[in-house]
Design a protein around this motif. Structure first.
Motif, PDB file in Angstrom:
ATOM      1  N   MET A   1       0.849  -1.206   0.000  1.00  0.00           N
ATOM      2  CA  MET A   1       0.000   0.000   0.000  1.00  0.00           C
ATOM      3  C   MET A   1       0.880   1.249   0.000  1.00  0.00           C
ATOM      4  N   ARG A   2       0.545   2.175  -0.882  1.00  0.00           N
ATOM      5  CA  ARG A   2       1.351   3.379  -1.011  1.00  0.00           C
ATOM      6  C   ARG A   2       0.946   4.398   0.053  1.00  0.00           C
ATOM      7  N   HIS A   3       1.924   4.908   0.768  1.00  0.00           N
ATOM      8  CA  HIS A   3       1.660   5.892   1.816  1.00  0.00           C
ATOM      9  C   HIS A   3       1.848   7.308   1.268  1.00  0.00           C
ATOM     10  N   PRO A   4       1.041   8.257   1.749  1.00  0.00           N
ATOM     11  CA  PRO A   4       1.193   9.640   1.272  1.00  0.00           C
ATOM     12  C   PRO A   4       2.523  10.225   1.726  1.00  0.00           C
ATOM     13  N   ALA A   5       2.995  11.189   0.980  1.00  0.00           N
ATOM     14  CA  ALA A   5       4.261  11.846   1.322  1.00  0.00           C
ATOM     15  C   ALA A   5       4.143  12.495   2.701  1.00  0.00           C
ATOM     16  N   SER A   6       5.241  12.487   3.408  1.00  0.00           N
ATOM     17  CA  SER A   6       5.228  13.014   4.782  1.00  0.00           C
ATOM     18  C   SER A   6       4.837  14.482   4.833  1.00  0.00           C
ATOM     19  N   TRP A   7       5.245  15.260   3.820  1.00  0.00           N
ATOM     20  CA  TRP A   7       4.929  16.690   3.835  1.00  0.00           C
ATOM     21  C   TRP A   7       3.421  16.922   3.701  1.00  0.00           C
ATOM     22  N   VAL A   9       1.083  14.819   4.859  1.00  0.00           N
ATOM     23  CA  VAL A   9       0.502  14.472   6.160  1.00  0.00           C
ATOM     24  C   VAL A   9       0.706  15.613   7.152  1.00  0.00           C
ATOM     25  N   GLU A  10       1.916  16.158   7.154  1.00  0.00           N
ATOM     26  CA  GLU A  10       2.224  17.260   8.074  1.00  0.00           C
ATOM     27  C   GLU A  10       1.377  18.494   7.765  1.00  0.00           C
ATOM     28  N   LEU A  11       1.194  18.775   6.477  1.00  0.00           N
ATOM     29  CA  LEU A  11       0.401  19.939   6.077  1.00  0.00           C
ATOM     30  C   LEU A  11      -1.059  19.768   6.484  1.00  0.00           C
ATOM     31  N   VAL A  12      -1.607  18.587   6.252  1.00  0.00           N
ATOM     32  CA  VAL A  12      -3.003  18.323   6.624  1.00  0.00           C
ATOM     33  C   VAL A  12      -3.186  18.469   8.132  1.00  0.00           C
ATOM     34  N   ASP A  13      -2.243  17.924   8.903  1.00  0.00           N
ATOM     35  CA  ASP A  13      -2.326  18.028  10.366  1.00  0.00           C
ATOM     36  C   ASP A  13      -2.251  19.491  10.817  1.00  0.00           C
ATOM     37  N   LYS A  14      -1.367  20.236  10.193  1.00  0.00           N
ATOM     38  CA  LYS A  14      -1.183  21.645  10.559  1.00  0.00           C
ATOM     39  C   LYS A  14      -2.445  22.456  10.256  1.00  0.00           C
ATOM     40  N   VAL A  15      -3.003  22.249   9.073  1.00  0.00           N
ATOM     41  CA  VAL A  15      -4.203  22.998   8.676  1.00  0.00           C
ATOM     42  C   VAL A  15      -5.403  22.587   9.532  1.00  0.00           C
ATOM     43  N   ALA A  16      -5.503  21.304   9.860  1.00  0.00           N
ATOM     44  CA  ALA A  16      -6.603  20.833  10.710  1.00  0.00           C
ATOM     45  C   ALA A  16      -6.552  21.510  12.081  1.00  0.00           C
ATOM     46  N   LYS A  17      -5.344  21.698  12.614  1.00  0.00           N
ATOM     47  CA  LYS A  17      -5.192  22.392  13.897  1.00  0.00           C
ATOM     48  C   LYS A  17      -5.576  23.868  13.772  1.00  0.00           C
ATOM     49  N   GLU A  18      -5.188  24.489  12.656  1.00  0.00           N
ATOM     50  CA  GLU A  18      -5.571  25.890  12.421  1.00  0.00           C
ATOM     51  C   GLU A  18      -7.091  26.030  12.381  1.00  0.00           C
ATOM     52  N   ILE A  19      -7.737  25.071  11.752  1.00  0.00           N
ATOM     53  CA  ILE A  19      -9.200  25.086  11.666  1.00  0.00           C
ATOM     54  C   ILE A  19      -9.817  24.933  13.052  1.00  0.00           C
TER      55      ILE A  19
END
Length: 314
Positions: A1-7, A9-19
């Protein structure tokens, strides 16, 4: 299974926290906005609004990962060219700020005219040359005055609803005419579990106050006519009841302390009416008397003339 690039994942986590940390989350349309204009608006609102442009798939994941209840409905607005806005300002304030930052620009071609685009009459900065032909193609009446091309008559070069061609866009750019309004258009905003659409947020406080005042006035009138007793109409009902009571008192001839002034006023009005009638009758009688005297005098004069003629021709 192909995993998403780390950047990612980090961006999604960061934006989710901003939200999650923001009081208001909004999706704005940036279609048609040039990069320099976007950056200018972004700088102007920095500190009040955090504007982020990212891939739509990542933005959707960030919204999905957020813990805010009811935020999923905001995902419906994530389409086309959009940006995410996070802030602690109220949705109405966000919309007002974005509206104030809208700018006018010259078209590039392909835009739809929101209104008639007019080229005014007057002197241009162009000397006689190839521009005359370009003006004529656009249907503009021109002349040469003092070494400059002059537009003699104001003309509509693009009608409302028409697509602006590249030729017309080029002409408008050369004349520095900027008929296209651009900016960040708020599609929807989330705050305290509620999604607010742009049409709701565009209602001004002034128009809202006016609508409330008109609705209140209509409700009072309806309640008064229906006799529906509520505190807001009690003063009006008292006034109305007094007027009705005074009218009945006058008709029935009932005199008391509260109605005596009305009877006095009524008597004065009736006396004035009688006086006017007498005056009119006297004036009419006087005119009749004068008319009779005049006719009698005329008859007497006729008789004297007849007698004089008889004596002459005896």
């Amino acid at each position: 299974m192909r995993h998403p690039a780390s950047w990612k994942v980090e961006l999604v986590d960061k934006v989710a926290k901003e939200i999650d940390n923001a009081g208001t989350v909004a999706i704005v349309d940036i279609h048609g906005l040039r990069n320099n204009q976007f950056q200018s608006i972004r700088r102007d609102v920095r500190g009040d609004l955090n504007i982020r442009v990212m891939r739509l798939t990542l933005l959707l994941k960030a919204l999905e990962k957020s813990k805010k209840p009811g935020l999923a409905d905001l995902s419906k607005e994530v389409r086309g060219q959009v940006a995410l806005v996070t802030t602690n300002s109220e949705p109405v304030s966000v919309n007002n700020v974005l509206r104030k930052k809208r700018q006018m620009m010259s078209p590039r071609g392909g835009e739809t005219a929101s209104d008639d685009i007019v080229v005014p009459e007057g002197e241009t900065s162009f000397p006689p040359g190839p521009m005359i032909s370009e003006f004529q193609k656009a249907g503009l009446q021109t002349a040469i005055e003092k070494g400059k091309i002059v537009i003699k008559k104001e003309s509509v070069v693009v009608k409302k609803g028409e697509v602006i061609s590249k030729e017309r866009a080029s002409l408008l750019q050369k004349l520095d005419i900027k008929p296209i309004e651009v900016g960040l258009n708020l599609r929807a905003a989330y705050s305290s579990g509620t999604i607010f659409t742009s049409d709701v947020l565009s209602i001004s406080p002034e128009s809202l106050s006016l609508d409330i005042a008109m609705s209140f006035s209509r409700a009072k009138t309806l309640a008064l006519e229906a006799g529906f007793l509520v505190p807001e109409i009690i003063p009006d009902m008292i006034v109305r009841a007094r007027i009705i009571a005074e009218s009945l008192s006058l008709k029935a001839g009932i005199v008391d302390e509260s109605s005596i002034q009305l009877f006095i006023l009524k008597a004065i009005q009736e006396a004035s009416a009688v006086q006017e009638a007498i005056g009119s009758e006297k004036e009419s009688s006087g005119k009749e008397t004068k008319k009779g005297e005049k006719e009698a005098k005329s008859e007497s004069t006729d008789e004297d003339v007849s007698a004089g003629l008889s004596s002459l021709f005896g």
